[in-house]
Design an enzyme around this catalytic site. Sequence first.
Site, PDB file in Angstrom:
ATOM      1  N   LYS B  81       0.857  -1.186   0.000  1.00 30.80           N
ATOM      2  CA  LYS B  81       0.000   0.000   0.000  1.00 30.80           C
ATOM      3  C   LYS B  81       0.894   1.236   0.000  1.00 30.80           C
ATOM      4  CE  LYS B  81      -3.847   1.936   2.792  1.00 30.80           C
ATOM      5  NZ  LYS B  81      -4.630   1.730   4.020  1.00 30.80           N
ATOM      6  N   SER B 156      -9.712   1.538   3.210  1.00 31.65           N
ATOM      7  CA  SER B 156      -8.858   2.377   2.399  1.00 31.65           C
ATOM      8  C   SER B 156      -7.838   1.602   1.575  1.00 31.65           C
ATOM      9  CB  SER B 156      -8.110   3.369   3.279  1.00 31.65           C
ATOM     10  OG  SER B 156      -7.205   2.706   4.145  1.00 31.65           O
ATOM     11  N   SER B 180      -9.709  -0.991   7.293  1.00 36.61           N
ATOM     12  CA  SER B 180      -9.141  -0.737   5.965  1.00 36.61           C
ATOM     13  C   SER B 180      -8.456  -1.919   5.314  1.00 36.61           C
ATOM     14  CB  SER B 180      -8.164   0.439   6.034  1.00 36.61           C
ATOM     15  OG  SER B 180      -8.876   1.647   6.117  1.00 36.61           O
TER      16      SER B 180
END
Lengths: 484, 488
Positions: B81, B156, B180
């Site tokens: 990420k 997210s 997330s």
Amino acid sequence: MNYEAVIGLEVHVQIKTHSKVFTRVGAGFGHEPNTLTDPVVLALPGTLPVMNKAALDAIIKAGLMLGCDIAPVCKWDRKQYFYPDSPKNYQISQYDQPICLGGSVEIELPGAARNVMGEHKKIALTRIHLEEDVGKLNHHATDSLVDYNRAGTPLMEIVSEPVMHTAEEAFAYLTSIRNTMIYGGISDCDMEKGQLRCDANISIRPVGETKLGTKVELKNLNSISYVRDGIAHEIKRQLAVVAAGGKLIQETRDYDGVAGTSQSLRSKEMAHDYRYFPDPDLMPVHVDEAWKAELRRACPELHFDKQRRLIAEYQVPYTITSVLIPDRELSDFFEATAQLAGKGRAQAIGNWIANDLLRELGAAKVPLSASKISPANLAALIQLLDAGALLNAAAKEVFTTMFATGDAPAAIVARLGLAAAPTDTGELEAWCRESIAANAKALAEFKSGKESAINAFKGSIMKAAKGKANPKLVDETLRRILAE
Amino acid sequence: MTAPLHFQSIAELSTKIAAGQLSAVELTQSIIARTKAIEPRVHAFNSFDEADALSQAAASDARRSAGQSAGLLDGIPVGLKDVIAVAGQPLTASSKMLANFVSPYDATVTQKLQRAGAVLHGRLNCDEFAMGSSTENSAFGPTSNPWDLTRTPGGSSGGSAAALAAGAAVATLGSDTGGSIRQPAALCGLVGLKPTYGLISRYGLIAYASSLDQIGPFARTVEDAAIMLGAIAGHDPRDSTSFKTAIPDYRAELKTRRGPWKLGIPKEYFGAGLDPEVGAAVEKAIAFYRSQGCEIREVSLPHTQYCLDTYYIIATAEASSNLARYDGIRYGHRTSSAKNLLDVYQKSRAEGFGDEVKRRIILGTYVLSSGYYDAYYLRAQKVRTLIRQDFLNAYREVDALITPTSPIPAFKIGEKSADPLAMYLCDIYTIGVNLAGLPALSLPCGFTQSGLPIGLQLIGQPFREADLLATAHAYEQVHGWNTQFPSL
């Protein structure tokens, strides 16, 4: 109406540690800008602080030296405000649970004369807490540059109760804090390097009133004398405002030490809301009894205690101790020398240190620790003098050489041929007899009981000995001959 | 029929690599080819560095020929990420604020993966600064769900989920502050693990809410999740909040830890707002565990109704402080129209941050302000303690909790982006876990009639990830949900 001033000081002391308070990069002064940085200091995305235990050790030690209560838990908070010298735009500090609470600072007020000890009193402390220092802005004509070398240096804030009333007390308070920190090895407290900084909260009130008046915070007191002058100036300013029928406002003022004036920086309405909250990146640290006990053992004798002891134990005058005490090394040097040369020679040692050693250190611009002089050498020098093997004038030269080379005084005396007195007493006796023979008048006076007449014989003997005669031996030889 | 290379698990691929049937370079080339093929439709990546990935793969092959393979992950392409620092690679947090920022240092998890030989491949899209539940808040555009390109992958960590689901990585890392990792795992049909707070170092993870953030893996299987967790877990002297605890061999423990377990069904997690298809799939999973001899017991987490409020006070308070460093002074976006210092701050931040980030900074600043602190932040911290206590009380009766991960399956891009509150409700089953600091994972438990994946959440006890993984593994062994792949 008579007014009194009420003063409280916030003193920042940089703690002398190898690395910064929340990361491993080195701490120091005078390096190329932005060389003492790493991702943590620069607050790069994703970095985290990790506490440097040495900084916590130092502040707890300072707290113990000043008689504070040490909190069982060291907790960290974020103090938030935007400014380019603060890389995270928050400062890691301690808000509602400072590590040190209470305690006091012993101060000495100026005495009636330079050689008279002044009144001592204790100034109560509110708290001492640990935080990180910020960087430094360097302003130029059209831009400002920021140097983060200082950012993250461990800093302690010592907050006094509002219990001082004169600029002299504030001056004495700051001096005593500096001595305490130097004794504890906590900071060198060099104000020029920003290692010791001071803000003052000043108000005035009618004598007898117990409520505090409107507070003005005075900033930028960059030297100990600026602290004294700035506070004196502010008290005068406040009295003048009130005398003219004006009203004081709560504000922060900036003192200009060169001009001796101050100007308003911001008023109460402009005060920051720091939005303190506990720092979620740092776990609270528990301070147990064993940890405190270990640090307590590392606490040195406090400077005023040492001064009282030197006076009592070595019978040295107050003036000498007031030279020795502010410098822990110097006072340790004094004691070490006195151990070797004997307590009875303490005054002579004090004089050598106060006059000759400080002069040489000043000229060489080195601290005592970096010089070559040793207590053993000074003790040996004093012993040579006492034995009459060296004259005072020659001793000064030996001292200078000793300071420069670190050689033992006996070796220097031999090398430079400074030894007092001929070793051949036959030669000295001959000079004495010649001198007595040549001074019939003095001989008569001496015989008739005028003791001081003996000095008249000595001049020509010294001349014959080219200044190297041992005065004690000359005196003894003359008396022996005169008694024949 | 074996799945194409890009849909195979770490366990399968590492066996082939070890047997000499596949090289790290071949695997990486295949993953990069797949990345290039799906990326125009999925947009899971903010960037990827093909040459760098291939050179890591070549180094892996060289290690292996020298007899120095670092283990199961050696040569396996793993995506990160874009909030996890890799030295020399962009680190943007999907924000205009950091659009041109290149990290000069590695996160601790990055170093651990590198030591394990993983081939780090790509910077994965996410909601800006990990704030959001759909990846629509990325300054670089939304990511699509590989199961239905008109839908979001969740967030997210939507890029981490979508890249893996689409076969553009073999495993990925995300971060989980309120769900997330787990919510996008559920919406993309993957295993997603949020470890106990303190198990994984946060050093090098761009902070959103420091007391809630935790890095964790996305994987195709529970076994892969165990392999990934083993590689990244452990105390780090650079993170004071990382915990000193022994790290078991999570993969080996999958076989040694067997049920039956006592499982709790928190009644507050099955109320209004739960999609019936999701509810039915979770009920079936519960029935499976019961059929395996597990004792199923209803439990209560009475403070659940306060989770969302508590979360949005604590998370935004910390975010408002954590994001203060993005000021245009030292790095990141700086406005070109500043006339003074205040302009630098105000314009750089106004231009650099997106709406959701601004919303949270403003909220967080407010709750920490003088006069409001006690009523909001302090009270939220007290409620947080009660929420954690709810879970610990439940664990006196049961070993783990079973809940849906997300109340709804993947929703349409644009469907909720105009309504922040509707978006926040996506996290109602995941947020409590972060507030309590517990481990939890999402694993696939079926599909909706329209073919969207459904996720089951298992919530475990602090630092007992091995038990949690074993519980999930028992289910996964007899359900083949992870053998189905999106057709794109």
